[in-house]
Design a protein around this motif. Structure first.
Motif, mmCIF file in Angstrom:
data_model
loop_
_atom_site.group_PDB
_atom_site.id
_atom_site.type_symbol
_atom_site.label_atom_id
_atom_site.label_comp_id
_atom_site.label_asym_id
_atom_site.label_seq_id
_atom_site.Cartn_x
_atom_site.Cartn_y
_atom_site.Cartn_z
ATOM 1 N N GLY A 1 0.809 -1.215 0.000
ATOM 2 C CA GLY A 1 0.000 0.000 0.000
ATOM 3 C C GLY A 1 0.839 1.260 0.000
ATOM 4 O O GLY A 1 0.361 2.346 0.338
ATOM 5 N N SER A 2 2.100 1.132 -0.393
ATOM 6 C CA SER A 2 3.027 2.266 -0.337
ATOM 7 C C SER A 2 2.974 3.105 -1.608
ATOM 8 O O SER A 2 3.284 2.624 -2.699
ATOM 9 N N LEU A 3 2.596 4.362 -1.460
ATOM 10 C CA LEU A 3 2.612 5.292 -2.590
ATOM 11 C C LEU A 3 4.046 5.644 -2.975
ATOM 12 O O LEU A 3 4.351 5.864 -4.145
ATOM 13 N N ALA A 4 4.943 5.686 -1.979
ATOM 14 C CA ALA A 4 6.346 5.999 -2.263
ATOM 15 C C ALA A 4 6.963 4.935 -3.164
ATOM 16 O O ALA A 4 7.710 5.244 -4.101
ATOM 17 N N LEU A 5 6.639 3.658 -2.881
ATOM 18 C CA LEU A 5 7.130 2.580 -3.747
ATOM 19 C C LEU A 5 6.560 2.719 -5.151
ATOM 20 O O LEU A 5 7.248 2.504 -6.148
ATOM 21 N N LEU A 6 5.269 3.087 -5.233
ATOM 22 C CA LEU A 6 4.636 3.254 -6.536
ATOM 23 C C LEU A 6 5.260 4.434 -7.275
ATOM 24 O O LEU A 6 5.473 4.374 -8.495
ATOM 25 N N ALA A 7 5.583 5.500 -6.546
ATOM 26 C CA ALA A 7 6.244 6.651 -7.156
ATOM 27 C C ALA A 7 7.623 6.266 -7.671
ATOM 28 O O ALA A 7 8.025 6.651 -8.772
ATOM 29 N N SER B 1 0.921 12.991 -11.149
ATOM 30 C CA SER B 1 0.042 11.957 -10.587
ATOM 31 C C SER B 1 0.453 11.608 -9.161
ATOM 32 O O SER B 1 -0.393 11.486 -8.259
ATOM 33 N N VAL B 2 1.759 11.441 -8.945
ATOM 34 C CA VAL B 2 2.258 11.106 -7.607
ATOM 35 C C VAL B 2 1.969 12.242 -6.631
ATOM 36 O O VAL B 2 1.551 12.011 -5.484
ATOM 37 N N THR B 3 2.172 13.478 -7.067
ATOM 38 C CA THR B 3 1.940 14.639 -6.195
ATOM 39 C C THR B 3 0.478 14.718 -5.774
ATOM 40 O O THR B 3 0.168 14.923 -4.588
ATOM 41 N N ALA C 1 7.537 10.975 1.447
ATOM 42 C CA ALA C 1 8.628 10.470 0.597
ATOM 43 C C ALA C 1 8.231 10.535 -0.872
ATOM 44 O O ALA C 1 9.058 10.826 -1.740
ATOM 45 N N SER C 2 6.949 10.281 -1.155
ATOM 46 C CA SER C 2 6.462 10.343 -2.534
ATOM 47 C C SER C 2 6.620 11.755 -3.103
ATOM 48 O O SER C 2 7.013 11.936 -4.263
ATOM 49 N N LEU C 3 6.291 12.754 -2.288
ATOM 50 C CA LEU C 3 6.437 14.145 -2.735
ATOM 51 C C LEU C 3 7.903 14.478 -3.020
ATOM 52 O O LEU C 3 8.211 15.195 -3.982
ATOM 53 N N LEU C 4 8.795 13.962 -2.181
ATOM 54 C CA LEU C 4 10.223 14.214 -2.408
ATOM 55 C C LEU C 4 10.694 13.548 -3.702
ATOM 56 O O LEU C 4 11.490 14.130 -4.454
ATOM 57 N N ILE C 5 10.202 12.340 -3.981
ATOM 58 C CA ILE C 5 10.573 11.652 -5.217
ATOM 59 C C ILE C 5 10.039 12.425 -6.424
ATOM 60 O O ILE C 5 10.734 12.592 -7.441
ATOM 61 N N ALA C 6 8.792 12.914 -6.324
ATOM 62 C CA ALA C 6 8.227 13.729 -7.411
ATOM 63 C C ALA C 6 9.068 14.981 -7.637
ATOM 64 O O ALA C 6 9.286 15.409 -8.776
ATOM 65 N N ALA C 7 9.550 15.561 -6.529
ATOM 66 C CA ALA C 7 10.402 16.752 -6.646
ATOM 67 C C ALA C 7 11.717 16.433 -7.346
ATOM 68 O O ALA C 7 12.317 17.305 -7.995
ATOM 69 N N LEU C 8 12.189 15.187 -7.229
ATOM 70 C CA LEU C 8 13.398 14.770 -7.941
ATOM 71 C C LEU C 8 13.125 14.595 -9.433
ATOM 72 O O LEU C 8 13.998 14.841 -10.272
ATOM 73 N N ILE C 9 11.903 14.159 -9.764
ATOM 74 C CA ILE C 9 11.566 13.865 -11.154
ATOM 75 C C ILE C 9 11.428 15.135 -11.989
ATOM 76 O O ILE C 9 11.912 15.208 -13.116
ATOM 77 N N VAL C 10 10.765 16.148 -11.436
ATOM 78 C CA VAL C 10 10.401 17.335 -12.218
ATOM 79 C C VAL C 10 11.607 18.064 -12.819
ATOM 80 O O VAL C 10 11.611 18.365 -14.019
ATOM 81 N N PRO C 11 12.658 18.369 -12.044
ATOM 82 C CA PRO C 11 13.797 19.080 -12.659
ATOM 83 C C PRO C 11 14.420 18.304 -13.813
ATOM 84 O O PRO C 11 14.815 18.889 -14.822
#
Length: 316
Positions: A42-48, A103-105, A198-208
């Protein structure tokens, strides 16, 4: 010398394809594990992180297709060959990255809001995350990313495709570390909000990375000069060649990232034509660009001095 350069390039290209295939196999195999782990935990961070890895998989496919298509010879219709396929693939990759990040955000913010509401309500419960499977899959993901990083590291200096894939995997390494950290927090404290954070942080890594990729695509499609190319410096080098008196109508663009093309009108002294030195001068100018500016494809139009006024308005 040209033959040896082409042979070395072909050898490096073959090595890059082998490394890309190995990286593709590792990422494709683990992507399935990561998606299953995300669903079970059920981890969104893993899905991200899986979305992050899926974008890498697309990038590797693009690099492999580009490496294969680019090897096809030019034709009368495709006079520069098919190397721009890489740019179109990079455009798709950039759009996919943006979609994944958005989507993750949205999902992460939704979970945080729902969790806050559930915590405020009597008897309410936030979305429950299973910390143990999340942690196990995240550690395996880190191991997979390290393996891919080691595979790609050796070819990063030879190919811009390899360098891009190498840098993407470095981003994935950070994403795996964030998921592991979130899992540890959940296991130690039961603070499930660590997962969407953690998901938001991963999304922040993706965008730049996505924006940088799309910026490079726009530069190529608009035929801008490569960012590391100084047109004025190139012109000064050409003006230093014996017999050259002026350089104008200069164009520098890229067929694809890392494949710059140059053309210019070069005015020369009358003695260059009279003495039969035109061919020698062309070799010298082409060698100058190849050796000093890494421009393998250059075209020069030699003209007698003073012809500028007889042409249509030129570019600088």
């Amino acid at each position: 010398m040209a033959h040896s350069h082409d042979h070395a390039h072909a050898h490096a290209a073959a090595g890059s394809r082998t490394r890309l295939w190995a990286a593709f196999a590792i990422i494709a195999a683990f992507l399935v594990v990561q998606v299953v782990g995300a669903l079970l935990s059920g981890s969104l961070a893993l899905l991200a992180d899986a979305g992050h890895m899926a974008s890498d998989l697309i990038g590797l496919v693009v690099a492999l297709v580009a490496a294969t298509v680019a090897a096809r010879p030019a034709t009368d219709r495709q006079t520069y060959g098919y190397r721009r396929a890489e740019v179109l693939g990079a455009l798709v990759n950039g759009v996919v990255l943006i979609v994944v990040a958005v989507s993750v955000t949205v999902s992460a913010i939704g979970r945080l809001v729902a969790g806050a509401g559930a915590g405020a309500a009597v008897g309410g419960e936030a979305h429950e995350v299973q910390g143990v499977p999340m942690f196990v899959v995240a550690v395996l993901g880190l191991a997979a990313n390290v393996a891919v990083w080691l595979v790609l590291r050796g070819g990063a200096k030879d190919s811009i495709n390899m360098r891009g894939a190498y840098l993407e995997v470095l981003g994935d390494l950070i994403g795996s570390v964030l998921v592991i950290a979130a899992a540890v927090v959940i296991l130690a404290t039961g603070f499930d909000a660590a997962d969407p954070i953690a998901s938001l942080l991963i999304a922040a890594l993706i965008v730049p990375r996505a924006l940088a990729l799309l910026r490079d695509v726009v530069r190529v499609l608009f035929e801008s000069a490569p960012p590391d190319t100084d047109v004025a410096e190139i012109r000064d080098h050409l003006l230093g060649a014996p017999g050259v008196v002026a350089v104008h109508d200069v164009h520098v663009w890229q067929i694809t990232s890392g494949s710059p093309v140059f053309s210019a009108h070069v005015e020369v002294e009358p003695e260059v034509f009279a003495s039969g030195r035109a061919g020698e001068l062309l070799d010298e100018l082409g060698g100058c660009l190849s050796d000093h500016f890494d421009v393998a494809h250059s075209t020069f139009q030699l003209e007698p001095a003073g012809r500028t006024g007889h042409e249509q308005p030129q570019h600088p």
